[in-house]
Design an enzyme around this catalytic site. Structure first.
Site, PDB file in Angstrom:
ATOM      1  N   THR A 136     131.754  49.873 -50.361  1.00 37.91           N
ATOM      2  CA  THR A 136     129.996  49.452 -49.771  1.00 37.91           C
ATOM      3  C   THR A 136     129.943  47.881 -50.484  1.00 37.91           C
ATOM      4  O   THR A 136     130.482  47.420 -51.604  1.00 37.91           O
ATOM      5  CB  THR A 136     128.621  50.621 -50.143  1.00 37.91           C
ATOM      6  OG1 THR A 136     128.893  51.368 -49.447  1.00 37.91           O
ATOM      7  CG2 THR A 136     127.111  49.967 -49.986  1.00 37.91           C
ATOM      8  N   ARG A 157     123.407  60.236 -40.729  1.00 34.15           N
ATOM      9  CA  ARG A 157     122.696  60.391 -41.794  1.00 34.15           C
ATOM     10  C   ARG A 157     122.762  58.441 -42.815  1.00 34.15           C
ATOM     11  O   ARG A 157     123.459  58.690 -42.162  1.00 34.15           O
ATOM     12  CB  ARG A 157     124.175  60.713 -42.923  1.00 34.15           C
ATOM     13  CG  ARG A 157     124.260  60.922 -44.454  1.00 34.15           C
ATOM     14  CD  ARG A 157     124.848  59.652 -44.948  1.00 34.15           C
ATOM     15  NE  ARG A 157     124.464  59.380 -46.308  1.00 34.15           N
ATOM     16  CZ  ARG A 157     124.933  58.452 -46.942  1.00 34.15           C
ATOM     17  NH1 ARG A 157     125.066  57.631 -46.944  1.00 34.15           N
ATOM     18  NH2 ARG A 157     124.538  58.650 -48.239  1.00 34.15           N
ATOM     19  N   ILE A 158     121.378  58.708 -43.036  1.00 29.45           N
ATOM     20  CA  ILE A 158     121.398  57.768 -43.449  1.00 29.45           C
ATOM     21  C   ILE A 158     121.099  57.612 -45.340  1.00 29.45           C
ATOM     22  O   ILE A 158     120.845  58.444 -45.278  1.00 29.45           O
ATOM     23  CB  ILE A 158     119.788  56.640 -42.401  1.00 29.45           C
ATOM     24  CG1 ILE A 158     119.886  57.313 -41.657  1.00 29.45           C
ATOM     25  CG2 ILE A 158     119.386  55.488 -43.809  1.00 29.45           C
ATOM     26  CD1 ILE A 158     118.370  56.872 -40.816  1.00 29.45           C
ATOM     27  N   GLY A 159     121.746  56.626 -45.781  1.00 25.82           N
ATOM     28  CA  GLY A 159     122.021  56.360 -47.291  1.00 25.82           C
ATOM     29  C   GLY A 159     121.096  55.429 -47.478  1.00 25.82           C
ATOM     30  O   GLY A 159     120.551  55.487 -47.126  1.00 25.82           O
ATOM     31  N   ASP A 160     121.442  55.109 -48.511  1.00 27.34           N
ATOM     32  CA  ASP A 160     120.368  54.863 -49.898  1.00 27.34           C
ATOM     33  C   ASP A 160     120.915  53.054 -49.208  1.00 27.34           C
ATOM     34  O   ASP A 160     119.451  52.169 -49.897  1.00 27.34           O
ATOM     35  CB  ASP A 160     121.111  54.371 -51.216  1.00 27.34           C
ATOM     36  CG  ASP A 160     121.771  54.540 -51.438  1.00 27.34           C
ATOM     37  OD1 ASP A 160     123.480  54.353 -50.930  1.00 27.34           O
ATOM     38  OD2 ASP A 160     122.883  53.326 -52.241  1.00 27.34           O
ATOM     39  N   LYS A 188     126.318  56.834 -54.623  1.00 31.47           N
ATOM     40  CA  LYS A 188     126.122  58.585 -54.060  1.00 31.47           C
ATOM     41  C   LYS A 188     125.700  57.709 -53.888  1.00 31.47           C
ATOM     42  O   LYS A 188     124.334  58.049 -54.176  1.00 31.47           O
ATOM     43  CB  LYS A 188     126.619  59.435 -54.545  1.00 31.47           C
ATOM     44  CG  LYS A 188     126.524  60.460 -54.226  1.00 31.47           C
ATOM     45  CD  LYS A 188     127.236  61.973 -54.967  1.00 31.47           C
ATOM     46  CE  LYS A 188     127.128  63.257 -54.182  1.00 31.47           C
ATOM     47  NZ  LYS A 188     126.465  64.244 -54.892  1.00 31.47           N
ATOM     48  N   GLY A 189     125.065  57.501 -52.151  1.00 29.18           N
ATOM     49  CA  GLY A 189     123.340  57.068 -51.662  1.00 29.18           C
ATOM     50  C   GLY A 189     122.055  58.661 -52.520  1.00 29.18           C
ATOM     51  O   GLY A 189     121.163  57.758 -51.610  1.00 29.18           O
TER      52      GLY A 189
HETATM   53  N1  ASP Z   1     125.669  53.904 -51.233  1.00 27.29           N
HETATM   54  C1  ASP Z   1     126.780  54.002 -49.625  1.00 27.29           C
HETATM   55  C2  ASP Z   1     126.274  55.062 -49.780  1.00 27.29           C
HETATM   56  O1  ASP Z   1     125.499  56.284 -49.961  1.00 27.29           O
HETATM   57  C3  ASP Z   1     128.136  54.152 -50.607  1.00 27.29           C
HETATM   58  C4  ASP Z   1     128.850  53.587 -51.056  1.00 27.29           C
HETATM   59  O2  ASP Z   1     127.802  52.583 -51.980  1.00 27.29           O
HETATM   60  O3  ASP Z   1     130.188  53.531 -51.536  1.00 27.29           O
HETATM   61  O4  ASP Z   1     125.639  54.896 -48.323  1.00 27.29           O
END
Ligand code: ASP
Length: 320
Positions: A185, A213-216, A237-238
């Site tokens: 990311t 899926r939606i992450g952070d 890890k989101g």
């Molecule tokens: N934070 C991102 C997510 O979980 C992944 C990453 O930072 O590599 O979508």
């Protein structure tokens, strides 16, 4: 007081054995993106412009998990997401579920500037992109052979993973890296000499993530946050970053507890986010920089007005 910029290209269990042919292009991209940001801030561009510009550079680079290099969902598709925020005004924009937009971060900025909303996702976000005339490309542009291979491996191992071959919880038993799998990311934070702050983060998410899926990254206060005190962009890890409200907690510790940027960022990464899940880059209104992580490494770079520059991956090494 002075300008400062920090950027990241992802945190995770980046093996120290990363071969030069895989390490150098990423270091070069970090260095180049940093130079683009420094030139822009020196030319008087706003921090908001600077973070957008830098993240666009990183999105166009196939070695990072955003834009062109986005990892794939369990359905073999891309669903990109991004977020941008201005610290002074707290104006922000976010997008998720993009399949054809070349630079998600610029669409997030348009959501901020051209809509009454903060967050658009999926079909609505794609339709908005077309209304605004932003550059779009066939989805196949984003589906690189490396990411097809990465998805195959994740499926075989039946895991959803951060964009590194080794799963976060089982790195010791992990199969050896297939090599070209270390990407991440991307994000950038910037402050100008007057204390104006901005942050931007962009991602393809996690390898083999569920469709939808939606992450952070696009969640204000989790992966991306800025106010008058600091600007933060997180990676890792989101789900863990959302639970720890990483971005907002850094700002809250400064605001309510009077911690310095470095103290606040360190506390959140060491005490709030579970071990081996997260990293962040942050700048304060007074030009301080913090880049802590609790993973093996984090691709990162920073520069400040007083002449300090750093490009690094692991914690004990600066890449010249
Ligand atoms: N934070 C991102 C997510 O979980 C992944 C990453 O930072 O590599 O979508």
């Amino acid at each position: 007081m002075g300008w400062a910029i920090a950027l990241h290209g992802g945190a995770g269990d980046i093996p120290r054995s990363l071969p030069p042919e895989r390490r150098q292009p990423r270091e070069a991209a970090l260095r180049h993106s940093l130079q683009v940001g420094v030139a822009a801030i020196k030319a008087g561009r706003s921090p908001l412009d600077v973070v957008e510009l830098v993240v666009r550079e990183l999105e166009d680079h196939p070695h990072f998990n955003a834009g062109r290099g986005s990892v794939l969902t369990s359905g073999g598709t891309v669903e990109m997401e991004a977020c941008i925020m201005d610290g002074n005004t707290k104006r922000c924009g976010a997008v998720s579920g993009l399949t054809t937009v070349k630079n998600a971060i610029s669409l997030a900025r348009l959501v901020m500037e051209k809509t009454p909303h903060i967050y658009l996702g999926f079909d609505g976000a794609e339709a908005f992109a077309r209304d605004q005339g932003v550059e779009t490309i066939e989805s196949s542009h984003f589906i690189t052979p490396e990411n097809i291979e990465r998805l195959k491996q994740a499926k075989e191992a039946n895991r959803v993973q951060i964009d590194y071959t080794e799963p976060l919880t089982k790195v010791e038993e992990a199969p050896p890296s297939n090599g070209d799998s270390q990407l991440g990311t991307v994000g950038c934070v910037a402050v100008d000499g007057k204390g104006n702050l901005a942050t931007a983060t962009s991602t393809g998410g996690l390898v083999n993530k569920m469709v939808g899926r939606i992450g952070d990254t696009p969640i204000i206060g989790a992966g991306t946050y800025a106010n008058k005190l600091c600007a933060v962009s997180a990676t890792g890890k989101g789900e863990a970053i959302i639970q720890a409200t990483v971005g907002r907690d850094v700002a809250a510790l400064m605001e309510y507890k009077g911690l310095s940027l470095k103290e606040a960022a360190k506390y959140v990464i060491e005490e709030c986010a579970p071990s081996r899940t997260a990293g962040l880059v942050a700048v304060s209104a007074t030009g301080d920089v913090a880049m802590p992580f609790n993973t093996v490494g984090m691709f990162r770079a920073c520069a400040t007005e007083d002449g300090y520059t750093e490009v690094a991956i692991w914690d004990d090494e600066t890449c010249g």
